[in-house]
Design a protein around this motif. Structure first.
Motif, PDB file in Angstrom:
ATOM      1  N   LEU A 128       0.948  -1.231  -0.274  1.00 12.27           N
ATOM      2  CA  LEU A 128       0.068  -0.017   0.074  1.00 12.27           C
ATOM      3  C   LEU A 128       1.025   1.115   0.021  1.00 12.27           C
ATOM      4  O   LEU A 128       1.780   1.404   1.023  1.00 12.27           O
ATOM      5  CB  LEU A 128      -1.016   0.039   1.161  1.00 12.27           C
ATOM      6  CG  LEU A 128      -2.220   0.844   1.118  1.00 12.27           C
ATOM      7  CD1 LEU A 128      -3.093  -0.020  -0.016  1.00 12.27           C
ATOM      8  CD2 LEU A 128      -3.030   0.632   2.505  1.00 12.27           C
ATOM      9  N   ASP A 134      -6.576   5.079   2.097  1.00 10.13           N
ATOM     10  CA  ASP A 134      -6.583   4.091   3.227  1.00 10.13           C
ATOM     11  C   ASP A 134      -5.706   3.532   4.271  1.00 10.13           C
ATOM     12  O   ASP A 134      -5.604   2.703   4.864  1.00 10.13           O
ATOM     13  CB  ASP A 134      -7.339   2.729   2.697  1.00 10.13           C
ATOM     14  CG  ASP A 134      -8.572   2.978   1.710  1.00 10.13           C
ATOM     15  OD1 ASP A 134      -9.135   4.036   1.989  1.00 10.13           O
ATOM     16  OD2 ASP A 134      -8.883   2.275   0.780  1.00 10.13           O
ATOM     17  N   ARG A 171     -14.089  -8.455  -0.273  1.00  7.42           N
ATOM     18  CA  ARG A 171     -13.058  -7.222  -0.986  1.00  7.42           C
ATOM     19  C   ARG A 171     -12.670  -6.589   0.332  1.00  7.42           C
ATOM     20  O   ARG A 171     -11.649  -6.274   0.454  1.00  7.42           O
ATOM     21  CB  ARG A 171     -13.895  -6.471  -1.884  1.00  7.42           C
ATOM     22  CG  ARG A 171     -14.023  -6.962  -3.377  1.00  7.42           C
ATOM     23  CD  ARG A 171     -14.636  -6.057  -4.217  1.00  7.42           C
ATOM     24  NE  ARG A 171     -13.922  -4.541  -4.448  1.00  7.42           N
ATOM     25  CZ  ARG A 171     -14.304  -3.719  -5.262  1.00  7.42           C
ATOM     26  NH1 ARG A 171     -15.572  -3.695  -5.809  1.00  7.42           N
ATOM     27  NH2 ARG A 171     -13.470  -2.824  -5.411  1.00  7.42           N
ATOM     28  N   SER A 174     -10.097  -8.608   2.388  1.00 10.42           N
ATOM     29  CA  SER A 174      -8.890  -8.693   1.732  1.00 10.42           C
ATOM     30  C   SER A 174      -8.125  -7.387   1.651  1.00 10.42           C
ATOM     31  O   SER A 174      -7.092  -6.892   2.350  1.00 10.42           O
ATOM     32  CB  SER A 174      -8.940  -9.111   0.313  1.00 10.42           C
ATOM     33  OG  SER A 174      -9.704 -10.567   0.142  1.00 10.42           O
ATOM     34  N   HIS A 175      -8.834  -6.487   1.647  1.00 10.61           N
ATOM     35  CA  HIS A 175      -8.138  -5.070   1.540  1.00 10.61           C
ATOM     36  C   HIS A 175      -7.878  -4.676   2.970  1.00 10.61           C
ATOM     37  O   HIS A 175      -6.560  -4.120   3.162  1.00 10.61           O
ATOM     38  CB  HIS A 175      -9.186  -3.987   0.788  1.00 10.61           C
ATOM     39  CG  HIS A 175      -8.553  -2.519   0.786  1.00 10.61           C
ATOM     40  ND1 HIS A 175      -7.462  -2.450   0.047  1.00 10.61           N
ATOM     41  CD2 HIS A 175      -9.161  -1.344   1.454  1.00 10.61           C
ATOM     42  CE1 HIS A 175      -6.951  -1.014   0.296  1.00 10.61           C
ATOM     43  NE2 HIS A 175      -8.199  -0.394   0.998  1.00 10.61           N
ATOM     44  N   TYR A 176      -8.715  -4.802   3.951  1.00 17.02           N
ATOM     45  CA  TYR A 176      -8.409  -4.544   5.315  1.00 17.02           C
ATOM     46  C   TYR A 176      -7.058  -5.336   5.744  1.00 17.02           C
ATOM     47  O   TYR A 176      -6.157  -4.786   6.643  1.00 17.02           O
ATOM     48  CB  TYR A 176      -9.497  -4.792   6.342  1.00 17.02           C
ATOM     49  CG  TYR A 176      -9.379  -4.502   7.655  1.00 17.02           C
ATOM     50  CD1 TYR A 176      -9.523  -3.264   8.039  1.00 17.02           C
ATOM     51  CD2 TYR A 176      -9.160  -5.478   8.694  1.00 17.02           C
ATOM     52  CE1 TYR A 176      -9.508  -2.962   9.511  1.00 17.02           C
ATOM     53  CE2 TYR A 176      -8.886  -5.257  10.076  1.00 17.02           C
ATOM     54  CZ  TYR A 176      -9.377  -3.775  10.347  1.00 17.02           C
ATOM     55  OH  TYR A 176      -9.011  -3.692  11.609  1.00 17.02           O
ATOM     56  N   ASP A 226      -6.938  -2.119  -4.259  1.00 12.74           N
ATOM     57  CA  ASP A 226      -8.460  -1.814  -3.979  1.00 12.74           C
ATOM     58  C   ASP A 226      -8.546  -0.518  -3.203  1.00 12.74           C
ATOM     59  O   ASP A 226      -7.600   0.019  -2.775  1.00 12.74           O
ATOM     60  CB  ASP A 226      -9.273  -3.138  -3.415  1.00 12.74           C
ATOM     61  CG  ASP A 226     -10.527  -3.100  -3.849  1.00 12.74           C
ATOM     62  OD1 ASP A 226     -11.282  -2.160  -4.400  1.00 12.74           O
ATOM     63  OD2 ASP A 226     -11.330  -4.098  -3.683  1.00 12.74           O
ATOM     64  N   SER A 227      -9.822  -0.268  -2.890  1.00 12.41           N
ATOM     65  CA  SER A 227      -9.849   0.850  -1.873  1.00 12.41           C
ATOM     66  C   SER A 227     -11.237   0.973  -1.456  1.00 12.41           C
ATOM     67  O   SER A 227     -12.124   0.279  -1.848  1.00 12.41           O
ATOM     68  CB  SER A 227      -9.798   2.329  -2.721  1.00 12.41           C
ATOM     69  OG  SER A 227     -10.782   2.360  -3.508  1.00 12.41           O
TER      70      SER A 227
END
Length: 316
Positions: A128, A134, A171, A174-176, A226-227
């Motif tokens: 990231l 984020d 989603r 996974s992003h978290y 992703d966001s």
């Protein structure tokens, strides 16, 4: 690791381009693969460990993950999309057990080899960019993580709204966690994307830059691409969200997901067979000795029980 009968063995065999018929994994199984990054170069070796039994054998996770290999270790979590009511529980139990074990290793490394511990922690933020909106809102998993949604062929027959809720939730998770996400099935076209992610982690192949976030197609989102703004809020009305009590974003998504897909009280243990009774592992001398030892144990238990009963305990 992941859902029982979720396709973990099939995915490993396809990644290693083996044409074997997958067998049920009984406990913790090991295999390896070799790949050369370029022509005439020495081959790299990747070690694959597979935990069977869904969540029933999660204590086995600590066997392959050690302080010696943690710098090069990655986790692949396979979730059966055809069983959404078991999905969150399976994911939560396995990731929690893995994270707890990895954190213990990192705590020891901070005392014995602080540079390595710092390197591992910093590495998880590399997916990231610091200017990502984020950056302050996520909680990366301590080691690289890939989440695979398996049995997409069954999943695509679900109603559109159900698919959307499952897709958005995975989603977010996974992003978290700073993880990559891919949906797959036995179809060779679907497996190619999963192989690309795993081969990147296992053999250092180039990381794919392609992204697919369309809920009507198999998702493919490499870590960091992703966001939260693209994912959107949890799939529930503002009034419903206002009634929920959650301390973290992850807890909020869990509660919203559970409204549509209440967790079923399932037990992986009920279907777990004793490997000692499996004919594919039959060995006459070992089995004969085991039978003898079982008989000796039963005799010992009977004798011990008699001796306890014959004891005269003084009440004072």
């Amino acid at each position: 690791m992941g859902s029982k009968s979720g396709g973990k063995t099939t995915i490993i065999l396809r990644c290693l381009e083996r044409e074997e018929i997958p067998k049920p994994t009984l406990a913790l199984e090991y295999t390896f693969g070799r790949r050369a990054r370029r022509h005439n170069a020495p081959k790299d070796i990747a070690h694959f460990w597979e935990v069977g039994g869904g969540t029933s054998l999660l204590e086995l996770i600590r066997i392959p993950i050690t302080s010696n290999n943690i710098r090069s270790f990655a986790v692949v979590l396979v979730l059966d999309l055809s069983k959404p009511n078991e999905l969150w529980t399976t994911m939560e139990k396995l990731l929690q057990a893995t994270r707890n074990h990895v954190n213990k290793i990192l705590m020891k490394l901070e005392k014995t080899n602080p540079e390595v511990a710092t390197e591992i922690k910093q590495r998880m933020w590399k997916n990231l960019q610091r200017d990502h909106p984020d950056y302050e809102l996520i909680d990366p998993f301590p080691i690289p993580l890939v989440i695979i949604g398996s049995k997409y062929d069954v999943f695509q027959e679900f109603e559109s709204e159900m698919r959307k809720i499952i897709s958005k939730t995975l989603r977010f998770v996974s992003h978290y966690y700073g993880a990559s996400l891919v949906f797959t099935s036995k179809s060779e076209a679907h497996l190619l994307k999963a192989r690309a992610l795993i081969n990147h982690l296992a053999f250092g192949y180039d990381k794919s830059k392609s992204v697919s976030v369309d809920h009507s197609k198999p998702l493919f989102i490499p870590a960091g691409l992703d966001s939260l703004s693209q994912i959107g809020p949890p799939p529930a009305s503002d009034s419903d969200i206002g009634k929920l009590r959650a301390n973290t974003p992850l807890e909020l998504w869990k509660q919203v997901f559970g409204k549509t897909f209440p967790p079923e009280s399932f037990c992986d243990l009920q279907d777990t067979k004793d490997p000692g009774q499996d004919l594919q592992y039959a060995e006459y001398e070992v089995d004969a000795m085991r039978t003898q030892k079982n008989q000796e144990l039963e005799q010992y238990k009977r004798n011990a029980s008699k001796s306890w009963k014959e004891m005269d305990f003084d009440p004072d």
